[in-house]
Design a protein around this motif. Sequence first.
Motif, PDB file in Angstrom:
ATOM      1  N   THR A  44       0.674  -1.051   0.148  1.00  0.00           N
ATOM      2  CA  THR A  44       0.289   0.175  -0.208  1.00  0.00           C
ATOM      3  C   THR A  44       1.184   1.074   0.038  1.00  0.00           C
ATOM      4  O   THR A  44       1.788   1.326   0.824  1.00  0.00           O
ATOM      5  CB  THR A  44      -1.070  -0.434   1.231  1.00  0.00           C
ATOM      6  OG1 THR A  44      -0.070  -0.557   2.240  1.00  0.00           O
ATOM      7  CG2 THR A  44      -1.649  -0.971   1.343  1.00  0.00           C
ATOM      8  N   LEU A  45       0.592   2.706  -0.407  1.00  0.00           N
ATOM      9  CA  LEU A  45       0.823   3.361  -0.551  1.00  0.00           C
ATOM     10  C   LEU A  45       0.757   4.352   0.542  1.00  0.00           C
ATOM     11  O   LEU A  45      -0.308   5.030   0.825  1.00  0.00           O
ATOM     12  CB  LEU A  45       0.806   3.889  -1.997  1.00  0.00           C
ATOM     13  CG  LEU A  45       0.664   3.801  -3.409  1.00  0.00           C
ATOM     14  CD1 LEU A  45       0.079   4.360  -4.290  1.00  0.00           C
ATOM     15  CD2 LEU A  45       2.211   3.409  -3.503  1.00  0.00           C
ATOM     16  N   CYS A  46       2.347   4.554   1.710  1.00  0.00           N
ATOM     17  CA  CYS A  46       1.640   5.378   2.576  1.00  0.00           C
ATOM     18  C   CYS A  46       2.470   6.810   1.897  1.00  0.00           C
ATOM     19  O   CYS A  46       2.567   7.363   0.382  1.00  0.00           O
ATOM     20  CB  CYS A  46       2.680   4.570   3.050  1.00  0.00           C
ATOM     21  SG  CYS A  46       3.116   5.907   5.144  1.00  0.00           S
ATOM     22  N   ARG A  47       1.723   8.358   2.721  1.00  0.00           N
ATOM     23  CA  ARG A  47       1.656   9.232   3.020  1.00  0.00           C
ATOM     24  C   ARG A  47       3.079   9.640   2.167  1.00  0.00           C
ATOM     25  O   ARG A  47       3.522  10.702   1.712  1.00  0.00           O
ATOM     26  CB  ARG A  47       1.123   9.946   3.774  1.00  0.00           C
ATOM     27  CG  ARG A  47      -0.288  10.372   4.059  1.00  0.00           C
ATOM     28  CD  ARG A  47      -0.913  10.802   2.511  1.00  0.00           C
ATOM     29  NE  ARG A  47      -2.633   9.959   2.815  1.00  0.00           N
ATOM     30  CZ  ARG A  47      -2.996  10.772   1.917  1.00  0.00           C
ATOM     31  NH1 ARG A  47      -2.992  10.916   0.314  1.00  0.00           N
ATOM     32  NH2 ARG A  47      -4.531   9.955   1.776  1.00  0.00           N
ATOM     33  N   SER A  48       4.134   9.063   3.442  1.00  0.00           N
ATOM     34  CA  SER A  48       5.117   9.136   2.846  1.00  0.00           C
ATOM     35  C   SER A  48       5.999   8.807   1.657  1.00  0.00           C
ATOM     36  O   SER A  48       6.616   9.917   0.565  1.00  0.00           O
ATOM     37  CB  SER A  48       6.636   9.083   3.897  1.00  0.00           C
ATOM     38  OG  SER A  48       6.104   7.135   3.743  1.00  0.00           O
ATOM     39  N   ASP A  49       5.728   7.633   1.089  1.00  0.00           N
ATOM     40  CA  ASP A  49       5.671   7.771  -0.578  1.00  0.00           C
ATOM     41  C   ASP A  49       4.786   8.654  -1.772  1.00  0.00           C
ATOM     42  O   ASP A  49       5.926   8.999  -2.371  1.00  0.00           O
ATOM     43  CB  ASP A  49       4.585   6.162  -0.895  1.00  0.00           C
ATOM     44  CG  ASP A  49       5.426   5.154  -0.600  1.00  0.00           C
ATOM     45  OD1 ASP A  49       7.153   4.733  -0.053  1.00  0.00           O
ATOM     46  OD2 ASP A  49       4.871   4.154   0.091  1.00  0.00           O
ATOM     47  N   ILE A  50       3.886   8.876  -1.053  1.00  0.00           N
ATOM     48  CA  ILE A  50       3.569   9.439  -1.830  1.00  0.00           C
ATOM     49  C   ILE A  50       4.124  11.072  -2.220  1.00  0.00           C
ATOM     50  O   ILE A  50       4.290  12.107  -2.712  1.00  0.00           O
ATOM     51  CB  ILE A  50       1.774  10.114  -1.437  1.00  0.00           C
ATOM     52  CG1 ILE A  50       1.208   8.867  -1.602  1.00  0.00           C
ATOM     53  CG2 ILE A  50       1.457  11.070  -2.829  1.00  0.00           C
ATOM     54  CD1 ILE A  50      -0.661   8.653  -1.283  1.00  0.00           C
ATOM     55  N   GLY A  55       7.908  14.628  -4.268  1.00  0.00           N
ATOM     56  CA  GLY A  55       8.915  16.496  -4.956  1.00  0.00           C
ATOM     57  C   GLY A  55       8.448  16.783  -2.902  1.00  0.00           C
ATOM     58  O   GLY A  55       9.744  17.806  -2.363  1.00  0.00           O
ATOM     59  N   LYS A  56       8.085  16.631  -2.327  1.00  0.00           N
ATOM     60  CA  LYS A  56       7.763  16.697  -0.744  1.00  0.00           C
ATOM     61  C   LYS A  56       8.512  16.219  -0.345  1.00  0.00           C
ATOM     62  O   LYS A  56       9.036  16.932   0.751  1.00  0.00           O
ATOM     63  CB  LYS A  56       6.551  16.957  -0.013  1.00  0.00           C
ATOM     64  CG  LYS A  56       5.959  18.050   0.404  1.00  0.00           C
ATOM     65  CD  LYS A  56       4.437  17.042   1.636  1.00  0.00           C
ATOM     66  CE  LYS A  56       4.173  17.943   2.346  1.00  0.00           C
ATOM     67  NZ  LYS A  56       3.057  18.123   2.927  1.00  0.00           N
ATOM     68  N   ARG A  57       9.064  14.893  -0.018  1.00  0.00           N
ATOM     69  CA  ARG A  57      10.070  14.799   0.965  1.00  0.00           C
ATOM     70  C   ARG A  57      11.304  13.923  -0.472  1.00  0.00           C
ATOM     71  O   ARG A  57      11.085  13.536  -1.565  1.00  0.00           O
ATOM     72  CB  ARG A  57       9.054  12.990   1.716  1.00  0.00           C
ATOM     73  CG  ARG A  57      10.198  12.489   2.060  1.00  0.00           C
ATOM     74  CD  ARG A  57       9.071  11.564   2.982  1.00  0.00           C
ATOM     75  NE  ARG A  57       9.754  10.440   3.380  1.00  0.00           N
ATOM     76  CZ  ARG A  57       9.404   9.555   4.507  1.00  0.00           C
ATOM     77  NH1 ARG A  57       9.344  10.844   5.703  1.00  0.00           N
ATOM     78  NH2 ARG A  57      10.793   9.894   5.520  1.00  0.00           N
ATOM     79  N   GLY A 284       2.151  13.902  14.412  1.00  0.00           N
ATOM     80  CA  GLY A 284       1.749  13.973  13.352  1.00  0.00           C
ATOM     81  C   GLY A 284       2.810  14.674  12.349  1.00  0.00           C
ATOM     82  O   GLY A 284       3.575  14.861  11.193  1.00  0.00           O
ATOM     83  N   ALA A 285       3.755  15.692  12.860  1.00  0.00           N
ATOM     84  CA  ALA A 285       4.996  16.900  12.849  1.00  0.00           C
ATOM     85  C   ALA A 285       6.179  16.252  12.259  1.00  0.00           C
ATOM     86  O   ALA A 285       7.176  15.822  13.318  1.00  0.00           O
ATOM     87  CB  ALA A 285       4.971  17.833  13.844  1.00  0.00           C
ATOM     88  N   VAL A 286       5.879  15.255  11.491  1.00  0.00           N
ATOM     89  CA  VAL A 286       7.073  14.600  10.819  1.00  0.00           C
ATOM     90  C   VAL A 286       8.181  15.761   9.383  1.00  0.00           C
ATOM     91  O   VAL A 286       8.749  15.336   8.830  1.00  0.00           O
ATOM     92  CB  VAL A 286       7.181  13.567   9.979  1.00  0.00           C
ATOM     93  CG1 VAL A 286       7.066  12.641  11.346  1.00  0.00           C
ATOM     94  CG2 VAL A 286       6.076  13.278   9.803  1.00  0.00           C
TER      95      VAL A 286
END
Length: 365
Positions: A44-50, A55-57, A284-286
């Motif tokens: 599954t695609l985690c928010r960090s993957d997205i 380009g946000k991460r 959440g503040a990562v």
Amino acid sequence: MMDEELRYAHTAVFYTNGEALEIVKLPIPALKSGELLIRNACTTLCRSDISTYIGKRKEKTPTILGHEIVGRIESFGPNTPRQDQRGQELKEGDLVTWAIFASNPQTELAERGIPQKAEGLFKYGHEQLTETNTLHGGLSEYTILHIHTPLAKLKEDVPVKIAAIINCAVATVAGAYRLLGDVQNRNILISGVGMLGIIACAMAKAAGAKTIVAVDVEDERLKTAKRFGADICLRGDTSYATELNALMGKSNPIDGLIELSGVGAVMEYTLNLLGIGGTAVWVGAVFPQPALQLDAEKIIRNLHVIKGLHNYNTEDFVAAVVFMEQYYAQFPFTELVYDGFDLAHVNEAFEYALKQNPYRVGIRF
């Protein structure tokens, strides 16, 4: 020996944001001591993957994204343990999941219960792809598990698209509740009900929380939170302390808070909702953001405790596995994951995640 057709793994390689992931055939190397070869079943695609995709991460590239993975044991390397984290016997074909990390268990941080920050840290879905460091992400037919990776054999009745979220979303929430402490008969506020917040509602309900308050800026997410155990759902885009007091009563304060939005103003606001002796777990503040403005006197006089959590430890991972095995059918978890894509359509899967914004998008193999 592996069959000839298994010597290569079709893999989606990420190079940079703005470019499509490229499907390539990567050779499957001989396994080293302590390693396992897993044939992936679902990622599954985690928010960090997205965030990496747009380009946000930033990650070291090229890389193989995807760390929320479930699969079956294909083969064992030499001297690889044949028991999982719960002492269950492992064999080829077993359905398994594993922690997002591997690290040296004999280092100081690991012995203190923080293996996700220990020396020799290796993180699945976050490593650079090289000739000698390969098949370490979920967007591939196979994953090689490194030595010292916490591993758990799963019950066969757990749907793979649900099992995939265990080793990130569910385990992180399990870690938040470990830090929060016993929630039975206590009032719990969950700030931000994306995937982690929805799981947090279900875990609080299963643990016997007295009142579960869900806060979010999206009405649809609040409706979903209700189905996963939330008793009170409040929109968080305006001040809601007065409304919360009216619903719960001033003599019935919030005992524990799990903050998942990561928004500074929200973190400040929700901290003020805690009753005397209350605990806040910030998750959440990562991402970088301005410093918070906190009322130190209020924190001291009200005996508040603030704890931070990033990823999770081995204990949390096992707790997540146990929770999902016990409760996956009691809550509508299957509705949270849309798994209508295969690896060949991985770029369409990312675009679907961006445009439709479901809780999770799954890639089936």
